[in-house]
Write a protein that holds these residues in place. Structure first.
Motif, mmCIF file in Angstrom:
data_model
loop_
_atom_site.group_PDB
_atom_site.id
_atom_site.type_symbol
_atom_site.label_atom_id
_atom_site.label_comp_id
_atom_site.label_asym_id
_atom_site.label_seq_id
_atom_site.Cartn_x
_atom_site.Cartn_y
_atom_site.Cartn_z
ATOM 1 N N GLY B 322 93.575 7.845 50.866
ATOM 2 C CA GLY B 322 94.474 7.733 49.725
ATOM 3 C C GLY B 322 93.766 7.762 48.384
ATOM 4 N N LEU B 323 92.854 8.718 48.235
ATOM 5 C CA LEU B 323 92.131 8.826 46.973
ATOM 6 C C LEU B 323 92.335 10.211 46.370
ATOM 7 C CD1 LEU B 323 88.705 7.352 48.193
ATOM 8 C CD2 LEU B 323 90.620 6.095 47.205
ATOM 9 N N MET B 324 92.243 10.250 45.047
ATOM 10 C CA MET B 324 92.229 11.540 44.368
ATOM 11 C C MET B 324 91.037 11.533 43.426
ATOM 12 S SD MET B 324 95.184 13.386 42.090
ATOM 13 C CE MET B 324 94.836 12.599 40.533
ATOM 14 N N LEU B 325 90.342 12.641 43.356
ATOM 15 C CA LEU B 325 89.154 12.673 42.512
ATOM 16 C C LEU B 325 89.109 13.949 41.686
ATOM 17 C CD1 LEU B 325 85.853 11.185 43.039
ATOM 18 C CD2 LEU B 325 85.773 13.621 42.605
ATOM 19 N N ILE B 326 88.823 13.748 40.392
ATOM 20 C CA ILE B 326 88.670 14.887 39.481
ATOM 21 C C ILE B 326 87.195 14.994 39.150
ATOM 22 C CG2 ILE B 326 89.134 15.683 37.118
ATOM 23 C CD1 ILE B 326 91.853 14.224 37.373
ATOM 24 N N SER B 327 86.663 16.192 39.101
ATOM 25 C CA SER B 327 85.267 16.325 38.697
ATOM 26 C C SER B 327 85.062 17.594 37.892
ATOM 27 C CB SER B 327 84.355 16.308 39.929
ATOM 28 O OG SER B 327 83.023 16.012 39.545
ATOM 29 N N CYS B 328 84.143 17.530 36.915
ATOM 30 C CA CYS B 328 83.820 18.722 36.131
ATOM 31 C C CYS B 328 82.403 18.610 35.582
ATOM 32 C CB CYS B 328 84.818 18.918 34.997
ATOM 33 S SG CYS B 328 84.899 17.560 33.843
ATOM 34 N N GLY B 329 81.822 19.743 35.242
ATOM 35 C CA GLY B 329 80.478 19.787 34.661
ATOM 36 C C GLY B 329 80.575 20.163 33.189
ATOM 37 N N ILE B 330 80.011 19.327 32.313
ATOM 38 C CA ILE B 330 80.222 19.496 30.862
ATOM 39 C C ILE B 330 78.932 19.233 30.070
ATOM 40 C CG2 ILE B 330 82.675 18.875 30.850
ATOM 41 C CD1 ILE B 330 81.805 15.987 30.223
ATOM 42 N N GLU B 331 78.925 19.593 28.798
ATOM 43 C CA GLU B 331 77.863 19.136 27.895
ATOM 44 C C GLU B 331 77.967 17.620 27.836
ATOM 45 O OE1 GLU B 331 75.298 20.633 26.007
ATOM 46 O OE2 GLU B 331 75.876 22.339 27.256
ATOM 47 N N THR B 332 76.816 16.954 27.886
ATOM 48 C CA THR B 332 76.886 15.485 27.922
ATOM 49 C C THR B 332 77.610 14.923 26.692
ATOM 50 O OG1 THR B 332 74.689 15.417 26.950
ATOM 51 C CG2 THR B 332 74.806 15.213 29.324
ATOM 52 N N ALA B 333 77.489 15.614 25.556
ATOM 53 C CA ALA B 333 78.121 15.112 24.322
ATOM 54 C C ALA B 333 79.643 15.214 24.360
ATOM 55 C CB ALA B 333 77.575 15.885 23.124
#
Lengths: 427, 429
Positions: B322-333
């Motif tokens: 029962g989990l949902m996870l969002i992930s993305c790769g971005i500039e740290t700033a």
């Protein structure tokens, strides 16, 4: 329209071929009972084509690194928005990829094949690029580049290419750098498009449960150009003899050194069936020398020098060829020494013919397994086509490879002076 | 419209005995057949490392084929048949898998029976390990402990995956789900040859087993497999507990981890408060597709296409827990900006701001995904294994019918049930 067919009864596959008057070839491989239809429209144009003389021109054009990949991103843009959305709304998965030598646009779908296929044929032939959208894409691709900067396997791979080659453009990252893509604009993108996206420099492949005749008819009616363009002159630096560096390293946040090493092939015979033969023979040799059933692999594994991430491969393209093997090891230099020791022992004692026969049969079986997947077929077919061969030729080529031939390839390929090692070390 | 999904699903349970369920997947379009044997355990600190280590040691050798080299040699003789083992986690269950696949006999050009050869090899590996003084061979055990240690330490090497796993782990601190599928180094260090051999017997005798045989083959072969499975010595079969899914989140946790990286990775974990067996689950799947399940999704369209913040941005469900996870790769700033854009997308769904394009594409995408499963034997097997593990009885067809019945209101309701739990950020030093 004329459709040719080739039947491969041993592996129970059939190939339908249509050649358009522009010089474009289209292929259909029917896969009865499959849900997925997988269609690709590819150009013989990749990251290594950064210098060329366009048809009807005299001067050399040099373009920024990463432009082929950038163009791949931008082709999805159409006047009325992103073409991805149009695929999406009818349930297809559109995608594209750029390699060293090809740019391929594709979709997979389980429904409404004709609609999707028409979309693909249409947008690849009709670029719509604006300065504004080019600028916006730089942020996205910039993050793609950053992602690869943190990927130790990718780094070990490219560092090895840079160890092999000083000037060959294969050593340049496919996506370029944040700096090089800053020089990309609408004009140079269109220049590349107009040079390389001519039908005669392209291929179409459909794999899945489709009707070959009507599919190829759609190709016939959608390709507008009939003109034959003069050859594109692809300019490559002179082939360098030997390797650039025998050892390179980089530090990244990894738990254990990750390494790739390999032998560079000089003046490989890359074209057509000869190229396939060389590819298969070298892969067989890698399996014989360091595959799962070899004494070398098992010695290295049992002494803890490698783990099951260790793997090998061979790449052969129009002006480069190299073997590559690696994985994780706390002592990559020791692995290199052990591998060289074994190769020298084989040079002294000869290759084992029984292993050759057994591994050849196993490799044939593994080739047949790949025919289970419409994706795998497509990913094997297109590079082989641009190298002047048909993918199903692989199967017959196995039978043409003799023990003598493998010995010949062995003595040419596994030369210590062409061995390079690339290591990504923990910070 | 559903005719495709209907025509070809032929997965049947054909026998069940001694805690072993045997399934047959009928499929004649492939050029290979496969055999999959799964053992299922609860995910626990006590057993995780041992469950991971047993298959790693078993594949090193049997009483007849004393090394992996001999096994590899034999597989090559069997026309490049493949054998391997794996461990994975599905919710709070740990799954140990042994599989073999091989080309159909019609392509070998010889009078072969690769089904029999591969099945017997699997049995040999599972039931006749190479022993030394009544326990596993010490060298193999030590080597595999070292390899497993490297796998556990090596999690950080793939940063995309690492940012996903670390967020789940932080989020589920104190719950079984935080346990890594390969266990921990601390627990691994406690294992010796004797204790592992006892654990091996525990796996073989008491864990529920599911066996999937897939491809095009005669009934006699299936009967032969059942006959062999009946020879396994089994004891009392373990009753497995169900994972806890409902959880009230008191406070949102924020975790920042610093490594030498060039790209920041932002992962955001949520509790869905929805079990796979309830009706809301189907709404949740559609909701997740709209949020981050592909190029049609709000995350792709906004985080990537509109704001140019990321190359990848997705959301995914862990349905068993029962989990949902969002992930993305971005500039740290860009962390705060990305966080705001992401959270705004969920809010939009909660407000019912779902375009026709997003809505229609999501159903299409789910349908295409389900139909595509049928082109891979391993995907078909995994689908039915997952159904069993989540105690649901959907087929591809019934599943899609349930998705099709989901309305916009259902999606909004599912989005409202989803609660933010943990924000994890991997950033540069």
């Amino acid at each position: 329209m004329e459709i040719k067919t080739i039947e491969y009864s041993k592996i129970n596959e059939k190939l339908y071929i249509y050649e358009h008057e522009s010089g474009l070839k289209a292929f259909v491989i029917p896969k009865k009972g499959y849900s997925k239809k997988y269609a690709s429209f590819g150009a013989h144009y990749g990251s290594i084509n950064n210098k060329f003389i366009a048809p009807y021109e005299k001067d050399v054009t040099a373009v920024p690194d990463g432009i082929a990949h950038f163009l791949e991103h931008k082709l999805f843009e159409q006047k009325d928005g992103s073409v991805m959305d149009k695929f999406s709304v009818i349930g297809a998965n559109p995608n594209a990829y750029t390699s060293f030598t090809q740019t391929v646009y594709l979709f997979s779908c389980t429904d409404k094949f004709s609609e999707n296929f028409n979309l693909l044929l249409d947008y690849v032939q009709n670029p719509y690029i604006t300065e504004e959208s080019v600028e916006k894409e730089k942020g996205i691709i910039g993050q793609e580049i950053r992602m690869y900067e943190d990927d130790p396997n990718w780094r070990a791979f490219f560092n090895l290419l840079r160890a092999f080659y000083k000037n060959n453009p294969v050593s340049i990252d496919i996506a370029g750098t944040v700096e090089s893509i800053s020089k990309i604009n609408r004009d140079n993108l269109l220049k590349c498009y107009n040079t390389f996206y001519h039908p005669s420099n392209m291929v179409i492949l459909v794999v899945g449960d489709v009707d070959p005749e009507s599919t190829l008819k759609m190709v016939e009616s959608s390709i507008k150009t009939t003109e034959h363009k003069p050859q594109i002159q692809r300019i490559f630096p002179q082939d360098e003899s030997g390797i650039n560096k025998s050892y390179v390293e980089q530090n990244l946040s990894v738990s254990i050194p990750i390494f790739q090493m390999g032998f560079k092939d000089e003046n490989p015979n890359t074209n057509g069936v000869e190229g396939l033969k060389q590819e298969i023979a070298t892969k067989l040799l890698l399996d014989m020398i360091m595959g799962r059933s070899s004494s070398l692999y098992n010695e290295l594994y049992e002494s803890g020098l490698i783990n099951s991430s260790f793997d090998s491969d061979y790449t052969i393209e129009e002006n480069y060829a190299f073997s590559m093997f690696g994985g994780e090891s706390s002592e990559p230099l020791k692995v290199r020494d052990k591998i060289m020791e074994e190769i020298n022992a084989i040079k002294a004692n000869g290759l084992d013919e029984k292993s050759f026969t057994r591994i050849k049969n196993a490799t044939k079986g593994r080739f047949i397994k790949q025919l289970n997947s419409v994706e795998r077929i497509s990913h094997l077919f297109i590079p082989a086509y641009f190298r002047g061969a048909l993918m199903f030729d692989y199967f017959d080529v196995y039978d043409k490879i003799t023990f003598e031939y493998v010995n010949e390839v062995f003595s040419k390929h596994f030369r210590e002076e062409n061995l390079a090692l690339s290591v990504v070390k923990p910070v | 419209m559903m005719s495709n999904l209907n025509s070809e699903e032929k997965v049947a349970i054909i026998d069940s005995f001694n805690g072993i369920e045997v399934y047959r997947v009928y499929a004649d379009k492939f050029k290979t057949n496969s055999i999959n044997i799964f053992f299922q355990d609860e995910l626990s600190k006590e057993n995780a490392a041992k469950n991971a280590l047993v298959p790693a040691v078993l594949r090193r050798g049997t009483s007849r084929r004393k090394s992996s080299r001999e096994i590899a040699f034999y597989l090559e003789e069997l026309y490049g048949s493949a054998f391997d083992c794996a461990v994975s986690k599905k919710g709070e269950y740990q799954i140990i898998q042994f599989y073999a696949d091989y080309v159909s006999d019609k392509y070998t050009g010889n009078n072969t029976n690769l089904f029999k050869d591969c099945l017997e090899l699997l049995f040999e590996i599972i039931t006749e390990p190479l022993l030394e003084n009544g326990a596993f061979k010490k060298d193999y055990l030590e080597q595999e402990k070292d390899n497993l240690k490297k796998i556990i330490e090596g999690r950080m090497n793939d940063k995309v995956q690492y940012a996903v796993e670390r967020c789940f782990e932080e989020m589920c601190k104190g719950e079984p789900f935080e346990i890594y599928e390969y266990g921990s180094i601390e627990d691994l260090n406690k294992i010796d040859a004797g204790s592992l051999y006892d654990h091996y017997k525990y796996i073989l005798e008491s864990l529920p087993m599911k066996v999937f045989i897939s491809g095009d083959m005669e009934d006699a072969k299936i009967e032969y497999a059942i006959k062999m499975l009946k020879t396994l010595k089994r004891g009392n079969i373990k009753d497995l507990a169900s994972p806890q899914i409902i959880k009230n989140v008191a406070d949102t946790r924020t975790v920042t981890e610093k490594l030498d990286v060039s790209q920041g990775k932002l992962s955001i974990g949520f509790r869905t408060n929805t079990t796979p067996s309830e009706k809301d689950y189907y709404s949740l799947v559609v909701c997740n597709s709209i949020l981050g399940g592909g190029i049609h999704s709000k995350l792709f369209q906004n985080v990537r296409e509109k704001e140019s913040l990321a190359y990848y941005a997705f959301s995914r469900l862990e349905k068993f827990k029962g989990l949902m996870l969002i992930s993305c790769g971005i500039e740290t700033a860009n962390k705060d900006k990305a966080f705001d854009v992401i959270m705004k997308q969920i809010e939009e769904i909660r407000q019912g701001n779902i375009s026709d394009y997003e809505y229609d594409s999501s159903f299409k995408s789910i349908k295409t995904g389900l139909e595509s499963l049928k082109d891979s034997q391993l995907s078909i097997v995994d689908f039915y294994l997952s159904q069993k593990i989540s105690n649901t009885t959907d087929t591809l067809k019934t599943l899609y019918e349930k998705f099709e019945a989901v309305t916009r209101d259902d999606i909004v309701a599912a989005a409202k049930k989803v609660k933010l739990d943990t924000v994890y950020f991997l950033t540069s030093k």
